[in-house]
Design a protein around this motif. Structure first.
Motif, PDB file in Angstrom:
ATOM      1  N   ALA A  26       0.835  -1.202   0.000  1.00 18.11           N
ATOM      2  CA  ALA A  26       0.000   0.000   0.000  1.00 18.11           C
ATOM      3  C   ALA A  26       0.875   1.258   0.000  1.00 18.11           C
ATOM      4  O   ALA A  26       0.584   2.224  -0.721  1.00 18.11           O
ATOM      5  N   ASP A  27       1.950   1.248   0.789  1.00 16.30           N
ATOM      6  CA  ASP A  27       2.851   2.414   0.824  1.00 16.30           C
ATOM      7  C   ASP A  27       3.523   2.647  -0.525  1.00 16.30           C
ATOM      8  O   ASP A  27       3.640   3.783  -0.986  1.00 16.30           O
ATOM      9  N   GLN A  28       3.977   1.557  -1.147  1.00 15.48           N
ATOM     10  CA  GLN A  28       4.622   1.696  -2.458  1.00 15.48           C
ATOM     11  C   GLN A  28       3.640   2.240  -3.496  1.00 15.48           C
ATOM     12  O   GLN A  28       3.980   3.135  -4.267  1.00 15.48           O
ATOM     13  N   ALA A  29       2.434   1.706  -3.508  1.00 15.36           N
ATOM     14  CA  ALA A  29       1.422   2.150  -4.468  1.00 15.36           C
ATOM     15  C   ALA A  29       1.089   3.620  -4.260  1.00 15.36           C
ATOM     16  O   ALA A  29       0.997   4.394  -5.221  1.00 15.36           O
ATOM     17  N   GLU A  30       0.925   4.039  -3.013  1.00  8.88           N
ATOM     18  CA  GLU A  30       0.613   5.435  -2.713  1.00  8.88           C
ATOM     19  C   GLU A  30       1.772   6.348  -3.130  1.00  8.88           C
ATOM     20  O   GLU A  30       1.556   7.450  -3.642  1.00  8.88           O
ATOM     21  N   THR A  31       2.995   5.884  -2.924  1.00  3.38           N
ATOM     22  CA  THR A  31       4.160   6.684  -3.316  1.00  3.38           C
ATOM     23  C   THR A  31       4.204   6.864  -4.828  1.00  3.38           C
ATOM     24  O   THR A  31       4.459   7.968  -5.320  1.00  3.38           O
ATOM     25  N   VAL A  32       3.958   5.798  -5.580  1.00  6.29           N
ATOM     26  CA  VAL A  32       3.968   5.887  -7.046  1.00  6.29           C
ATOM     27  C   VAL A  32       2.895   6.872  -7.517  1.00  6.29           C
ATOM     28  O   VAL A  32       3.151   7.737  -8.358  1.00  6.29           O
ATOM     29  N   VAL A  33       1.704   6.762  -6.952  1.00  5.47           N
ATOM     30  CA  VAL A  33       0.609   7.653  -7.337  1.00  5.47           C
ATOM     31  C   VAL A  33       0.960   9.098  -6.994  1.00  5.47           C
ATOM     32  O   VAL A  33       0.745  10.012  -7.798  1.00  5.47           O
ATOM     33  N   ARG A  34       1.550   9.335  -5.834  1.00  4.67           N
ATOM     34  CA  ARG A  34       1.935  10.690  -5.417  1.00  4.67           C
ATOM     35  C   ARG A  34       3.000  11.268  -6.358  1.00  4.67           C
ATOM     36  O   ARG A  34       2.933  12.431  -6.755  1.00  4.67           O
ATOM     37  N   VAL A  35       3.976  10.439  -6.733  1.00  2.00           N
ATOM     38  CA  VAL A  35       5.039  10.899  -7.636  1.00  2.00           C
ATOM     39  C   VAL A  35       4.461  11.269  -9.003  1.00  2.00           C
ATOM     40  O   VAL A  35       4.827  12.296  -9.587  1.00  2.00           O
TER      41      VAL A  35
END
Length: 84
Positions: free
Chosen positions: A22-31
């Motif tokens: 979930a953290d990785q997915a949120e980071t990708v979306v934020r970037v």
């Protein structure tokens, strides 16, 4: 500048289903969302170009008139010199 909209929740869900945490997915979306702030559209470029070129066009118009007037004056002077 313009932004491209995308479904960030859908992207996050797809990344999670592909094995991202979930953290990785949120980071990708934020970037991706932050990167969109830097995008420039054709319209943005055209407006900037128009603002840059407008003063140059005005200066060229003045120069055209000045050259034309100088040419006409030179021709008049030469005409008077050779008509005597």
């Amino acid at each position: 500048m313009s932004t491209i909209t995308f479904d960030s929740l859908k992207l996050s869900d797809r990344l999670k289903s592909a094995g991202f945490t979930a953290d990785q997915a949120e980071t990708v979306v934020r970037v991706i969302a932050e990167a969109q702030d830097e995008l420039v559209t054709k319209k943005d470029l055209q407006m900037a170009l128009d603002q840059t070129i407008s003063p140059v066009k005005a200066d060229l118009l003045v120069l055209k008139w000045a050259v034309g007037l100088n040419t006409a004056l030179c021709l008049l002077i030469l005409g008077k010199l050779f008509n005597h």
